[in-house]
Scaffold this motif. Sequence first.
Motif, PDB file in Angstrom:
ATOM      1  N   LYS A  81       0.863  -1.203   0.000  1.00 38.60           N
ATOM      2  CA  LYS A  81       0.000   0.000   0.000  1.00 38.60           C
ATOM      3  C   LYS A  81       0.892   1.244   0.000  1.00 38.60           C
ATOM      4  CE  LYS A  81      -4.136  -1.556   2.429  1.00 38.60           C
ATOM      5  NZ  LYS A  81      -3.987  -2.538   3.473  1.00 38.60           N
ATOM      6  N   ARG A  82       1.933   1.185   0.818  1.00 43.08           N
ATOM      7  CA  ARG A  82       2.857   2.313   0.922  1.00 43.08           C
ATOM      8  C   ARG A  82       3.585   2.509  -0.412  1.00 43.08           C
ATOM      9  NH1 ARG A  82       8.131   2.759   4.701  1.00 43.08           N
ATOM     10  NH2 ARG A  82       8.724   4.726   3.820  1.00 43.08           N
ATOM     11  N   ARG A  83       4.001   1.392  -1.026  1.00 41.10           N
ATOM     12  CA  ARG A  83       4.716   1.477  -2.307  1.00 41.10           C
ATOM     13  C   ARG A  83       3.798   2.031  -3.404  1.00 41.10           C
ATOM     14  NH1 ARG A  83       7.058  -1.806  -6.794  1.00 41.10           N
ATOM     15  NH2 ARG A  83       5.280  -3.195  -6.689  1.00 41.10           N
ATOM     16  N   ASP A 135       4.099  11.672  -3.596  1.00 42.71           N
ATOM     17  CA  ASP A 135       3.935  10.251  -3.253  1.00 42.71           C
ATOM     18  C   ASP A 135       3.532  10.065  -1.787  1.00 42.71           C
ATOM     19  OD1 ASP A 135       4.911   9.966  -5.800  1.00 42.71           O
ATOM     20  OD2 ASP A 135       6.956   9.551  -5.151  1.00 42.71           O
ATOM     21  N   ALA A 136       2.590  10.871  -1.323  1.00 44.06           N
ATOM     22  CA  ALA A 136       2.151  10.769   0.076  1.00 44.06           C
ATOM     23  C   ALA A 136       1.173   9.608   0.256  1.00 44.06           C
ATOM     24  CB  ALA A 136       1.473  12.068   0.505  1.00 44.06           C
ATOM     25  N   CYS A 137       1.312   8.872   1.362  1.00 49.58           N
ATOM     26  CA  CYS A 137       0.364   7.802   1.673  1.00 49.58           C
ATOM     27  C   CYS A 137      -1.001   8.420   1.990  1.00 49.58           C
ATOM     28  CB  CYS A 137       0.835   6.998   2.881  1.00 49.58           C
ATOM     29  SG  CYS A 137       2.403   6.161   2.625  1.00 49.58           S
ATOM     30  N   SER A 138      -2.060   7.662   1.737  1.00 46.22           N
ATOM     31  CA  SER A 138      -3.423   8.171   1.980  1.00 46.22           C
ATOM     32  C   SER A 138      -3.604   8.621   3.419  1.00 46.22           C
ATOM     33  CB  SER A 138      -4.461   7.094   1.695  1.00 46.22           C
ATOM     34  OG  SER A 138      -4.363   6.632   0.398  1.00 46.22           O
ATOM     35  N   ALA A 139      -3.100   7.818   4.363  1.00 46.62           N
ATOM     36  CA  ALA A 139      -3.317   8.126   5.771  1.00 46.62           C
ATOM     37  C   ALA A 139      -2.642   9.444   6.139  1.00 46.62           C
ATOM     38  CB  ALA A 139      -2.780   6.999   6.639  1.00 46.62           C
ATOM     39  N   CYS A 140      -1.443   9.670   5.617  1.00 49.23           N
ATOM     40  CA  CYS A 140      -0.682  10.887   5.922  1.00 49.23           C
ATOM     41  C   CYS A 140      -1.396  12.113   5.340  1.00 49.23           C
ATOM     42  CB  CYS A 140       0.704  10.751   5.296  1.00 49.23           C
ATOM     43  SG  CYS A 140       2.050  11.254   6.350  1.00 49.23           S
ATOM     44  N   TYR A 141      -1.710  12.039   4.046  1.00 46.42           N
ATOM     45  CA  TYR A 141      -2.346  13.168   3.379  1.00 46.42           C
ATOM     46  C   TYR A 141      -3.763  13.377   3.920  1.00 46.42           C
ATOM     47  CZ  TYR A 141      -3.247  16.449  -0.425  1.00 46.42           C
ATOM     48  OH  TYR A 141      -3.521  17.581  -1.148  1.00 46.42           O
ATOM     49  N   ILE A 172       5.134  16.846   2.086  1.00 50.08           N
ATOM     50  CA  ILE A 172       4.570  15.600   2.612  1.00 50.08           C
ATOM     51  C   ILE A 172       4.750  14.505   1.554  1.00 50.08           C
ATOM     52  CG2 ILE A 172       2.222  16.217   1.809  1.00 50.08           C
ATOM     53  CD1 ILE A 172       1.166  14.660   4.282  1.00 50.08           C
ATOM     54  N   GLY A 173       5.140  13.308   2.010  1.00 47.75           N
ATOM     55  CA  GLY A 173       5.212  12.175   1.088  1.00 47.75           C
ATOM     56  C   GLY A 173       6.579  11.540   0.975  1.00 47.75           C
ATOM     57  N   GLN A 174       6.551  10.310   0.483  1.00 48.64           N
ATOM     58  CA  GLN A 174       7.785   9.524   0.365  1.00 48.64           C
ATOM     59  C   GLN A 174       8.782  10.142  -0.611  1.00 48.64           C
ATOM     60  OE1 GLN A 174       6.800   5.178  -0.027  1.00 48.64           O
ATOM     61  NE2 GLN A 174       4.726   5.964   0.144  1.00 48.64           N
ATOM     62  N   GLY A 175       8.289  10.958  -1.538  1.00 42.73           N
ATOM     63  CA  GLY A 175       9.164  11.611  -2.507  1.00 42.73           C
ATOM     64  C   GLY A 175      10.104  12.619  -1.870  1.00 42.73           C
ATOM     65  N   ILE A 203       5.825  17.075   6.894  1.00 37.68           N
ATOM     66  CA  ILE A 203       4.905  16.229   7.669  1.00 37.68           C
ATOM     67  C   ILE A 203       5.341  14.773   7.542  1.00 37.68           C
ATOM     68  CG2 ILE A 203       2.505  15.444   7.895  1.00 37.68           C
ATOM     69  CD1 ILE A 203       2.762  18.413   8.410  1.00 37.68           C
ATOM     70  N   GLY A 204       5.453  14.086   8.661  1.00 39.72           N
ATOM     71  CA  GLY A 204       5.749  12.649   8.648  1.00 39.72           C
ATOM     72  C   GLY A 204       7.240  12.347   8.623  1.00 39.72           C
ATOM     73  N   ASN A 205       7.563  11.117   8.996  1.00 36.99           N
ATOM     74  CA  ASN A 205       8.968  10.705   9.095  1.00 36.99           C
ATOM     75  C   ASN A 205       9.718  10.813   7.778  1.00 36.99           C
ATOM     76  OD1 ASN A 205       8.356  10.195  11.704  1.00 36.99           O
ATOM     77  ND2 ASN A 205       8.482   7.961  11.580  1.00 36.99           N
ATOM     78  N   CYS A 206       8.998  10.809   6.669  1.00 39.62           N
ATOM     79  CA  CYS A 206       9.667  10.951   5.369  1.00 39.62           C
ATOM     80  C   CYS A 206      10.387  12.296   5.251  1.00 39.62           C
ATOM     81  CB  CYS A 206       8.657  10.840   4.232  1.00 39.62           C
ATOM     82  SG  CYS A 206       8.049   9.181   3.997  1.00 39.62           S
ATOM     83  N   THR A 207       9.974  13.273   6.047  1.00 39.60           N
ATOM     84  CA  THR A 207      10.608  14.602   5.977  1.00 39.60           C
ATOM     85  C   THR A 207      11.444  14.859   7.227  1.00 39.60           C
ATOM     86  OG1 THR A 207       8.682  15.676   6.980  1.00 39.60           O
ATOM     87  CG2 THR A 207       8.697  15.529   4.585  1.00 39.60           C
ATOM     88  N   LYS A 260       6.685  14.708  13.276  1.00 40.90           N
ATOM     89  CA  LYS A 260       7.033  13.284  13.137  1.00 40.90           C
ATOM     90  C   LYS A 260       5.833  12.340  13.283  1.00 40.90           C
ATOM     91  CE  LYS A 260      11.886  13.157  13.620  1.00 40.90           C
ATOM     92  NZ  LYS A 260      12.487  14.236  14.383  1.00 40.90           N
ATOM     93  N   GLY A 261       5.997  11.141  12.751  1.00 44.66           N
ATOM     94  CA  GLY A 261       4.965  10.097  12.815  1.00 44.66           C
ATOM     95  C   GLY A 261       4.889   9.413  11.460  1.00 44.66           C
ATOM     96  N   CYS A 262       4.324   8.227  11.456  1.00 44.44           N
ATOM     97  CA  CYS A 262       4.224   7.496  10.185  1.00 44.44           C
ATOM     98  C   CYS A 262       2.951   6.641  10.185  1.00 44.44           C
ATOM     99  CB  CYS A 262       5.461   6.633   9.976  1.00 44.44           C
ATOM    100  SG  CYS A 262       5.502   5.817   8.365  1.00 44.44           S
ATOM    101  N   PRO A 263       1.809   7.284   9.985  1.00 40.98           N
ATOM    102  CA  PRO A 263       1.605   8.716   9.749  1.00 40.98           C
ATOM    103  C   PRO A 263       1.368   9.459  11.063  1.00 40.98           C
ATOM    104  CG  PRO A 263      -0.459   7.544   9.468  1.00 40.98           C
ATOM    105  CD  PRO A 263       0.562   6.510   9.860  1.00 40.98           C
ATOM    106  N   PRO A 264       1.650  10.767  11.110  1.00 40.06           N
ATOM    107  CA  PRO A 264       1.234  11.550  12.279  1.00 40.06           C
ATOM    108  C   PRO A 264      -0.288  11.704  12.265  1.00 40.06           C
ATOM    109  CG  PRO A 264       2.313  12.942  10.645  1.00 40.06           C
ATOM    110  CD  PRO A 264       2.355  11.554  10.105  1.00 40.06           C
TER     111      PRO A 264
END
Length: 364
Positions: A168-170, A288-294, A319-322, A332-336, A344-348
Amino acid sequence: MNTNQILRVVGTDYKAMTKELCTRAELCSMIPAKESKIAIKPNLVVAGPAELGATTHQGVVAGIIEYLNENGFKNLVVIESAWYGEDTENALMASGFDLLLKEYNIPFIDVKKVPSHKQDCCGMELSVTDAINDVDFLINVPVLKGHCQVRMTCALKNIKGLVPDDEKRRFHALGINKPVGHLAATIKQDFIIVDNICGDLDFEEGGNPVVRNSILAGVDPVLIDAYACDKLHLKLDSVEYVRLAESLGAGSSDLSSAEIIDLRSEHDDSLPESSKVLDVAYAAEALDACSACYGNLVPALLQLSKEGLLQKLDTKIAIGQGHEGQTGTLGIGNCTSLFDTCIKGCPPSKEEIYEGLKKYIEKA
Ligand code: SF4
């Protein structure tokens, strides 16, 4: 039923309405044999009751189970997984599905807890749960609702619940539309019952339900999704995965040849236009943000906008894996995690994002 038909029924007795749809569609005649293994795939994306506009109503699934049982089909299973970051167990309990499955004695498979396999999905290798390996007939039971990234989710995207969490994350790293289109064109949905009862017009995680009390049935997921786009005032081309799935042979989006059949009386299920997400989306630089994060970011932005704070933000929110490995001002999130300020958080959570952004804006 024919592939160009969509059955529609309106009311508030969701179980009876669903049984009526199954009967009219002659669902029995579509299933290969009485002993066929039939999987029901609802939408339990988050931990919340259906009344909040995200998850499938119990009554709809109860109607399917009763119809099948009464017609001699007993080999049933419900398969689902909540989104990345949520326990499916919580989603089962919050939606009341735990009690429903107990009442009808139906086994449940949590996709997060079973192995998966790599599969060629129309030229794209994706991981798919082993839970569907021996399924003979798949009944998809999505909720028709908005989505803050891909605009709309209904029949095609609901199938994403059949992939494991890391996949899902990928999917988001792969640009979400492409893998959803390829997956949905590969996993055959044999029958679709759409919960169009009170889905949220903006967010797949719900929160702002809009009641219309209708349930739909069909066999072509592309046609169903084209109909859903039409109801949400979305141009089909703005929901990329629908066109992609169609080009890969998943069905036809030709609404001009569709036959919409009302089982009881003529019904106007048109909806108001909604642009809540677009109103605040400018503030984020999503890659490339995950649904939960965005999905957690947007309500926080809406709240800040309501309080007049968002307008004071002096930078874009990454925000996002990119953004992984990149540096910047606010993320936003551990990706940043390398950004000067990172929530921080995955997802916050929504609350963490809201509090973090508020603090940042007030300090600035
Ligand atoms: S921080 Fe957000 S975007 Fe990054 S992996 Fe976690 S949930 Fe996905």
